[in-house]
Design an enzyme around this catalytic site. Structure first.
Site, PDB file in Angstrom:
ATOM      1  CG  ASP B  12      -1.944   1.033   1.258  1.00  0.00           C
ATOM      2  OD1 ASP B  12      -1.990   1.807   0.281  1.00  0.00           O
ATOM      3  OD2 ASP B  12      -2.721   1.091   2.230  1.00  0.00           O
ATOM      4  CG  ASP B 107      -3.112   3.901  -3.284  1.00  0.00           C
ATOM      5  OD1 ASP B 107      -4.066   3.127  -3.475  1.00  0.00           O
ATOM      6  OD2 ASP B 107      -3.095   4.755  -2.383  1.00  0.00           O
ATOM      7  CD  GLU B 108      -5.212  -0.453  -1.050  1.00  0.00           C
ATOM      8  OE1 GLU B 108      -5.428  -1.506  -0.416  1.00  0.00           O
ATOM      9  OE2 GLU B 108      -6.053   0.432  -1.225  1.00  0.00           O
TER      10      GLU B 108
END
Lengths: 387, 404
Positions: B12, B107-108
């Site tokens: 993350d 974003d993960e």
């Protein structure tokens, strides 16, 4: 309109309920009850030399009609169309009296002992009825005309993305009149040798909206006499007895349809229409959804109709082909497109012609005696994988 | 290779958008930064740097509120295509360690590294290597969670943010996730939390210790899934292809000021339709259902949708449908605050039954669109635009509505 005033200031007419109900129903179709212009939600009702004159318009489509009446005065009023329609449908007796009080601008509608008072809008605000073009293009029996319209109009495009596909193209030539509609995935063509009317200039056409033609068909479908088609630069009019329908012509160029009609075919199958329709209906249950795809395959003298919805299941049906020529063949197409065609036809037999896997299927009357002064031809483009 | 028990790493990125901006512009480093949308002051916080978070600024908070909390905060306009590009490059980096990479959001990502130990050492070692690579190559920090399943890995990555590395084993869930408040359980929103609180449940552990039947009765299938998660059970595989066909593609925009002007609104709808069409084509997708979203000044929101008989990815089709939906949905009385255009019912172009058309015209429309896309690919989004999207005396930008 004259200045003649009845003694009591009221202006009354009397007419027949059935004729009034029918006239109101006809005119109401052009009224846009959701129009942002309140006056267009009204119906114009006025006395005239030809009888009681009723008008409805949404500025795109205008319908007027006359019914006989006995009058003891003259008036012009605009009544809210929805109320007026509901009222006349419910009147109890054969005779209807329509009375108008110009001071209060109120209409009084009575029949037997039922009486309604309804406020009129300002008739001066009502748009003028568009000028009915006087150049005659065609004279065609009403029943036939309705049949031609119904046979083509369903192929017109629904979505407004391409307005020039949302109508039926009526093309006038020396040998007859052609009606063509297409949404670019399928095409309907009716070719009739009925050419009464004015001197026809070769290959001139009128592009008339599907909506207008649907209304015309509704009006003329049980009319034995002739319907007149008149047109000017941008308007078209249909005259049927005491009713005139006037509409704006669709602007834009109708595509060159003759170019997409294949001249040759590989396989021809003569099939009973009802049987095919039932079979398609049976199998289309397994189409993915309302736009579902089905497969038609001709092997010798058997036509197999099949559909496959991976998440649901499969269906298959077979029907006998009366007469077949050419090699075996297969095509995939949208079930609904085929059903639409089969439903609109009344012929006992039709021919199904395959022209290739990426070119249209043709449905026409090849090898069928019809005796009607019309020929039809339908094209349906296939569905293909991975193009 | 992955036949052994899964070992999942969840990565993350820390304050992704804000960190990317700080990395791109050294002047922003060490300062409170928030990334916002096109609507500037009227919008909400898309991302806040850790410096800004110290003041209590959070994602999805109105910008005005953020400014009140932290008057020195620097507002940066988000550049989503840029973040998307970096996100793509990050995924490529992860794929150097295992082919089993599932993007979870911009974003993960989840990585299944089972069987990679021989090549890269322990999962912990792999996570350290990835963190170092991300730092070296992008100047960004991330938090990693290692666990036997996706759910626990995600819980783990969230435990020591920023720049953390946390390991959860099946046998230590009682000490790691059970003490956490129930709201932290993935999938528990405000409503569900309220239901659970009414049952006297405040922590994840309290849920895990109650019988599953209770939750099935109260919450249906969701109850079963949540109870399993609370017990640390999650059998969902890492699926590298999960995002191949998105459910929908849409854009929305908050107007600069609430509007009753139909021309202004239609221009926004045109611009949104173009952006949606472009994204469909970039991803090789076609869609059949066009949906619009309207939000009025009073925040009342409505959506309307229309389904096409055919799949499309053409701007004109999307716009015409969206326009008609808007015209029939709007009463001309209520001011419009936000407009969205979304295409759903998507299908990949490749495995697609395609309805052929009779006329060349349709093919021509497709060719024109392809030509415009090519120009944009080569010279940027503003190389070509519609005349109606340009306001006099302004410079073109963003492929969206161009305003002075």
């Amino acid at each position: 309109m004259s200045d003649k005033e009845p003694v009591d200031g009221h202006k009354a007419i009397s007419c027949d309920r059935e004729l009034l109900v029918k006239a109101v129903g006809t005119v109401y179709r052009a009224v846009s009850t959701r129009s942002t212009l309140p006056i267009l939600q009204g119906m114009l009702i006025e006395t005239s030399d030809q009888g009681l004159h009723l008008v409805g318009t949404d500025l795109e489509l205008s319908i007027e009609t006359y019914i006989p009446c006995t009058s003891s005065g003259e008036f012009k009023m605009v009544l809210p169309a929805r109320y007026f329609t509901e009222i006349v449908r419910r009147l109890p007796k054969k005779e209807v009296i329509i009375d108008y009080n110009p001071e209060k601008r109120v209409a009084i509608i009575s029949s037997g002992r039922a009486i309604y008072e309804i406020n009129s809008m300002d008739p001066r605000e009502y748009p003028l009825f568009p000028e009915v073009p006087d150049t005659s293009w065609w004279k065609v029996p009403g029943i036939k005309f309705a049949d031609f319209i119904k046979g083509t109009v369903f192929c017109a495009a629904m979505e407004e993305t391409r307005p020039f596909l949302t109508g039926v193209f009526m093309e006038f030539g020396k040998e007859g009149v052609k009606l063509v509609a297409t949404d670019s995935f399928r095409l309907a063509l009716i070719n009739t040798s009925l050419t009464d009317g004015a001197p026809i200039e070769t290959n001139k056409g009128l592009l008339v909206s599907a909506r207008t033609l649907n209304e015309v068909a509704r009006i003329v479908q049980s009319f034995d006499g002739e319907v007149g088609v008149y047109a000017s630069e941008n308007q078209v009019a249909f005259k049927c007895e005491d009713t005139n329908v006037v509409s704006r012509l669709i602007e834009g160029q109708f595509p060159n349809y003759s170019r997409v009609i294949p001249e040759e075919y590989s396989t021809l199958a003569l099939i009973e229409r009802e049987t095919l329709l039932e079979s398609v209906d049976r199998v289309s249950i397994m189409g993915k959804d309302e736009f579902g795809t089905m497969r038609l395959s001709i092997v010798d003298d058997v036509l197999t109709v099949s559909a496959n919805a991976p998440e649901v299941g499969k269906a298959e049906d077979q029907i006998a082909i009366e007469k077949v020529s050419g090699p075996n063949g297969e095509i995939a197409l949208k079930a609904r497109y085929l059903m639409d065609v089969l439903k609109v036809l009344e012929d006992e037999k039709i021919s199904l012609k395959l022209t290739g896997t990426v070119s249209p299927v043709i449905i026409d009357q090849a090898g069928v005696e019809s005796g009607e002064p019309k020929e039809f031809l339908y094209l349906i483009m296939p569905v293909t994988l991975n193009v | 290779m992955n036949s052994s028990k899964p070992v999942i790493i969840h990565i993350d990125m820390d304050a992704f958008f804000a960190s990317v901006e700080q990395q791109a512009n050294p002047e922003l480093r060490g300062k409170p930064v928030i990334v916002c949308g096109d609507s500037g002051d009227r919008g909400v916080v898309a991302a806040a740097s850790y410096e800004a978070r110290r003041f209590g600024v959070r994602s999805a908070m109105p910008i005005r509120e953020a400014k009140r909390l932290c008057p020195r905060v620097i507002l940066v306009k988000g550049r989503h295509s840029y973040y998307g590009e970096i996100s793509k490059r990050l995924l490529e980096l992860y794929r150097n360690y295992t082919p089993s990479v599932e993007p979870f959001s911009i974003d993960e990502a989840f990585l299944n590294v089972a069987g990679c130990e021989r090549l890269y050492g322990s999962p912990e070692n792999i996570a350290y290597m990835i963190k170092a690579k991300v730092k070296n190559c992008f100047g960004l920090t991330c938090s990693a969670g290692i666990a036997p399943n996706k759910f626990l890995a995600k819980m783990a990555s969230n435990m020591n943010k920023p720049d953390g590395l946390t390991i959860i084993q099946s046998d230590n869930i009682k000490t790691t996730i059970w003490p956490l408040p129930i709201r932290r359980l993935y999938g528990v929103g405000e409503k569900t939390a309220r239901v659970l609180k009414s049952l006297g449940i405040n922590t994840i552990g309290e849920m895990a210790e109650m019988p599953i039947e209770l939750f099935i009765e109260k919450l249906g299938e969701t109850g079963r899934v949540l109870h399993n998660l609370a017990c640390g059970i999650d059998n969902s595989p890492v699926d590298p292809n999960i995002w191949d066909i998105p459910k929908s593609i849409g854009h929305e925009t908050t107007l600069r000021e609430d509007s009753l002007n139909i021309d202004t609104i239609l221009i926004h709808i045109l611009s949104l339709s173009q952006q949606v069409g472009r994204r469909l084509r970039q991803q090789g997708l076609l869609g059949r259902t066009i949906m619009i979203k309207l939000r009025y000044s009073n925040f009342a929101t409505l959506t309307r949708a229309n389904t096409f008989p055919h799949f499309t990815c053409l701007d004109e089709d999307i716009y015409e449908t969206a326009k008609n939906l808007f015209i029939s949905a709007w009463d001309h009385l209520r001011k419009i605050r936000l407009i969205g255009v979304t295409v759903t019912n998507l299908s990949a172009k490749d495995d697609f039954m395609r309805q052929l058309a009779l006329f060349e015209k349709d093919k021509r429309r497709e060719r024109v669109t392809a030509a415009i896309d090519n120009l944009r690919n080569k010279f940027g989004e503003n190389a070509v635009t519609r005349a109606s999207l340009i306001k006099p005396g302004t410079k073109s930008k963003g492929g969206g509505v161009i305003e002075s």
